[in-house]
Design a protein around this motif. Structure first.
Motif, mmCIF file in Angstrom:
data_model
loop_
_atom_site.group_PDB
_atom_site.id
_atom_site.type_symbol
_atom_site.label_atom_id
_atom_site.label_comp_id
_atom_site.label_asym_id
_atom_site.label_seq_id
_atom_site.Cartn_x
_atom_site.Cartn_y
_atom_site.Cartn_z
ATOM 1 N N LEU A 7 5.470 -1.685 -6.617
ATOM 2 C CA LEU A 7 5.631 -0.359 -6.264
ATOM 3 C C LEU A 7 6.388 0.342 -5.669
ATOM 4 C CD1 LEU A 7 1.528 -0.331 -4.623
ATOM 5 C CD2 LEU A 7 2.628 -0.022 -6.684
ATOM 6 N N ARG A 8 8.047 -0.763 -4.748
ATOM 7 C CA ARG A 8 8.806 -0.565 -3.861
ATOM 8 C C ARG A 8 9.378 0.674 -5.447
ATOM 9 N NH1 ARG A 8 10.164 -4.727 0.066
ATOM 10 N NH2 ARG A 8 7.931 -6.070 -1.807
ATOM 11 N N ALA A 9 9.550 -1.049 -6.682
ATOM 12 C CA ALA A 9 10.298 -0.475 -8.048
ATOM 13 C C ALA A 9 9.988 1.457 -8.481
ATOM 14 C CB ALA A 9 10.358 -1.153 -8.481
ATOM 15 N N ARG A 10 8.754 1.291 -7.984
ATOM 16 C CA ARG A 10 8.832 2.766 -9.184
ATOM 17 C C ARG A 10 8.267 4.053 -7.625
ATOM 18 N NH1 ARG A 10 4.190 2.496 -13.230
ATOM 19 N NH2 ARG A 10 4.440 1.094 -14.604
ATOM 20 N N TYR A 11 8.085 3.574 -6.637
ATOM 21 C CA TYR A 11 8.759 4.677 -5.562
ATOM 22 C C TYR A 11 9.943 4.395 -4.516
ATOM 23 C CZ TYR A 11 3.920 5.336 -6.541
ATOM 24 O OH TYR A 11 2.073 6.040 -7.711
ATOM 25 N N PRO A 12 11.133 4.586 -5.402
ATOM 26 C CA PRO A 12 12.453 3.781 -5.037
ATOM 27 C C PRO A 12 12.068 5.390 -3.838
ATOM 28 C CG PRO A 12 13.058 5.148 -6.754
ATOM 29 C CD PRO A 12 11.061 4.748 -6.806
ATOM 30 N N LEU A 63 0.770 -1.161 0.168
ATOM 31 C CA LEU A 63 -0.325 -0.242 0.061
ATOM 32 C C LEU A 63 0.856 1.578 0.334
ATOM 33 C CD1 LEU A 63 -2.689 1.404 0.721
ATOM 34 C CD2 LEU A 63 -2.528 1.239 2.570
ATOM 35 N N VAL A 64 0.757 2.029 -0.893
ATOM 36 C CA VAL A 64 1.792 3.502 -1.284
ATOM 37 C C VAL A 64 0.673 4.288 -0.292
ATOM 38 C CG1 VAL A 64 2.543 5.464 -2.882
ATOM 39 C CG2 VAL A 64 2.729 2.606 -2.704
ATOM 40 N N ASP A 65 1.408 5.261 0.833
ATOM 41 C CA ASP A 65 0.457 6.773 1.313
ATOM 42 C C ASP A 65 1.400 7.699 0.379
ATOM 43 O OD1 ASP A 65 -0.534 8.655 2.581
ATOM 44 O OD2 ASP A 65 -0.910 7.370 3.900
ATOM 45 N N ALA A 66 0.351 7.889 -0.572
ATOM 46 C CA ALA A 66 1.855 9.340 -1.648
ATOM 47 C C ALA A 66 1.245 10.802 -0.250
ATOM 48 C CB ALA A 66 0.707 9.842 -3.126
ATOM 49 N N ASP A 67 0.529 10.397 0.176
ATOM 50 C CA ASP A 67 0.906 11.605 1.338
ATOM 51 C C ASP A 67 1.759 11.157 1.815
ATOM 52 O OD1 ASP A 67 -1.200 13.229 0.322
ATOM 53 O OD2 ASP A 67 -2.834 12.924 1.316
ATOM 54 N N LYS A 68 2.069 10.581 2.584
ATOM 55 C CA LYS A 68 2.970 10.283 3.886
ATOM 56 C C LYS A 68 4.318 10.263 3.057
ATOM 57 C CE LYS A 68 -0.174 8.830 7.710
ATOM 58 N NZ LYS A 68 -0.292 8.001 8.819
ATOM 59 N N PHE A 83 10.374 6.091 -1.121
ATOM 60 C CA PHE A 83 9.424 6.057 0.024
ATOM 61 C C PHE A 83 10.343 5.204 1.168
ATOM 62 C CE2 PHE A 83 5.305 7.383 -2.291
ATOM 63 C CZ PHE A 83 5.670 8.567 -2.899
ATOM 64 N N THR A 84 10.214 5.504 2.316
ATOM 65 C CA THR A 84 10.068 4.281 3.743
ATOM 66 C C THR A 84 9.399 3.244 3.719
ATOM 67 O OG1 THR A 84 8.922 5.735 5.166
ATOM 68 C CG2 THR A 84 10.274 6.504 4.068
ATOM 69 N N VAL A 85 10.000 2.018 3.829
ATOM 70 C CA VAL A 85 9.018 1.094 3.675
ATOM 71 C C VAL A 85 9.528 0.856 5.088
ATOM 72 C CG1 VAL A 85 9.208 -1.259 2.252
ATOM 73 C CG2 VAL A 85 10.107 0.289 1.083
ATOM 74 N N GLU A 86 7.477 0.310 5.404
ATOM 75 C CA GLU A 86 7.673 -0.899 6.159
ATOM 76 C C GLU A 86 6.996 -1.933 6.199
ATOM 77 O OE1 GLU A 86 4.651 1.545 9.002
ATOM 78 O OE2 GLU A 86 6.119 3.497 9.160
ATOM 79 N N HIS A 87 7.095 -2.921 7.142
ATOM 80 C CA HIS A 87 6.732 -3.842 7.505
ATOM 81 C C HIS A 87 6.567 -4.587 8.925
ATOM 82 C CE1 HIS A 87 9.067 -5.382 3.680
ATOM 83 N NE2 HIS A 87 9.656 -5.087 4.316
ATOM 84 N N PRO A 88 5.265 -4.636 8.864
ATOM 85 C CA PRO A 88 4.305 -4.095 10.508
ATOM 86 C C PRO A 88 4.069 -5.834 10.832
ATOM 87 C CG PRO A 88 2.812 -4.120 8.529
ATOM 88 C CD PRO A 88 3.626 -3.971 7.922
ATOM 89 N N TRP A 89 4.172 -6.642 10.199
ATOM 90 C CA TRP A 89 4.465 -8.235 9.959
ATOM 91 C C TRP A 89 5.691 -8.360 10.683
ATOM 92 C CZ3 TRP A 89 -0.512 -7.085 9.342
ATOM 93 C CH2 TRP A 89 -1.516 -8.253 9.516
ATOM 94 N N GLN A 90 6.370 -8.359 10.082
ATOM 95 C CA GLN A 90 8.354 -8.560 10.636
ATOM 96 C C GLN A 90 8.550 -7.681 11.841
ATOM 97 O OE1 GLN A 90 10.949 -7.707 8.171
ATOM 98 N NE2 GLN A 90 9.970 -8.928 6.063
ATOM 99 N N GLN A 150 5.298 6.980 2.225
ATOM 100 C CA GLN A 150 5.538 5.072 2.863
ATOM 101 C C GLN A 150 4.884 4.248 1.877
ATOM 102 O OE1 GLN A 150 5.007 5.485 6.689
ATOM 103 N NE2 GLN A 150 3.104 4.212 6.518
ATOM 104 N N ILE A 151 5.147 3.523 2.813
ATOM 105 C CA ILE A 151 5.371 1.494 1.353
ATOM 106 C C ILE A 151 4.971 0.916 2.427
ATOM 107 C CG2 ILE A 151 5.131 0.173 -0.143
ATOM 108 C CD1 ILE A 151 7.141 2.105 -1.606
ATOM 109 N N THR A 152 4.226 0.740 2.692
ATOM 110 C CA THR A 152 3.372 -0.465 4.107
ATOM 111 C C THR A 152 3.054 -2.580 3.199
ATOM 112 O OG1 THR A 152 2.539 1.234 5.172
ATOM 113 C CG2 THR A 152 1.519 -1.510 5.564
ATOM 114 N N VAL A 153 3.479 -3.361 3.640
ATOM 115 C CA VAL A 153 4.167 -4.227 2.939
ATOM 116 C C VAL A 153 3.746 -5.066 4.226
ATOM 117 C CG1 VAL A 153 5.540 -6.152 2.168
ATOM 118 C CG2 VAL A 153 5.953 -3.838 1.474
ATOM 119 N N VAL A 154 2.473 -5.902 3.266
ATOM 120 C CA VAL A 154 2.106 -6.880 4.228
ATOM 121 C C VAL A 154 1.508 -8.645 3.337
ATOM 122 C CG1 VAL A 154 0.775 -5.115 6.333
ATOM 123 C CG2 VAL A 154 -0.526 -6.112 4.111
#
Length: 274
Positions: free
Chosen positions: A258-263, A123-128, A265-272, A130-134
């Motif tokens: 998406l991480r390749a398209r938004y290099p 999930l990419v949040d354009a305002d923040k 952006f910060t990436v979060e892995h809440p499950w990890q 940030q990319i969240t990966v689950v």
């Protein structure tokens, strides 16, 4: 002489009575014959169950074969404990294996992007920025959007794909059961799914489809509107399509990464982090 006159009068009255009765019967017969009969009741012939099953199977085979690459433009509405938004959206996918949803905000700026693969959801949040990966599970989708439904089931619902039929549902008029336990209502003329209901570990879901009444230009037909309700979470998802397209050429390799398209952006892995 008097007796003869009396007899003549009696015969005359008797003849008059008989003529009056005959005239009355004839008039009654004419009136009865002119009275319009009630119109015949037109009965709609039911389609034989084996024909409905054949049409459903043909439609599902076409979806499996032809919906290799697809996209649609429309309005996406999500109401859940995590989101309450109604935005213009572009949906793209490869069958039910991968999908991407691009949400557009004010002035058609990108408000967010969701990409689903067999392994994960981004999930990419354009305002923040940030990319969240689950994980690509019902729990992961619920964490991001409040939608407690496995992503694969969500994509099957979006494309009106369902499992092979098990047989007629004895508890629902016009209903069918699939081999995966779903209950379907089918259009007997086309075999299209009108409604489906099922159950997951998280609860029950119900999907209602609206199809175009005009002659469809695409094969297979694609729904104009899909409404999904989830219980007990009281979640509602609705997509109104303005245009469906079946894409002949494969999407670019990085379409669903998406991480390749938004290099930047910060990436979060809440499950990890748990």
């Amino acid at each position: 002489m008097r007796n003869a006159t009396r007899n003549s009068r009696k015969e005359s009255r008797s003849l008059t009575c008989r003529l009056f009765c005959i005239s009355g019967l004839l008039l009654l017969g004419l009136l009865t014959g002119c009275t319009p009969h009630p119109p015949p009741v037109l009965q709609t012939l039911a389609v034989a169950p084996h024909l409905v099953a054949q049409r459903y199977q043909t439609d599902q085979q076409q979806r499996q074969q032809l919906l290799r690459q697809w996209q649609s433009l429309g309005i996406l509405e999500i109401r859940s404990e995590k989101a309450n938004r109604r935005l213009r959206a572009e949906l793209q996918g490869t069958g039910t294996e991968k999908a991407k949803v691009t949400l557009f905000g004010f002035m058609q700026n990108i408000a967010g992007v969701i990409a689903v693969t067999a392994e994960q959801i981004e999930l990419v949040d354009a305002d923040k920025q940030q990319i969240t990966v689950v994980p690509a599970t019902a729990e992961g989708l619920h964490y991001l959007l409040g939608i407690a439904l496995p992503p694969e089931d969500l994509l099957h619902s979006l494309l009106a794909m369902a499992a092979p039929l098990q047989g007629v549902d004895p508890d629902v008029a016009g209903g069918w059961l699939t081999k995966q336990g779903e209950s379907l209502l089918l259009d007997p003329r086309s075999g299209l799914v009108r409604e489906r209901q099922g159950e997951t570990r998280e609860g029950r879901y119900r999907v209602v489809y609206q199809w175009s009444t005009e002659e469809e230009s695409s094969v297979p037909p694609l729904p104009q509107q899909i409404a999904i309700d989830l219980q007990p979470a009281d979640t509602h998802i609705q997509f109104r399509s303005r245009q469906w397209q079946i894409i002949a050429q494969p999407f670019a390799a990085d379409t669903f990464t998406l991480r390749a398209r938004y290099p930047d952006f910060t990436v979060e892995h809440p499950w990890q982090e748990r």
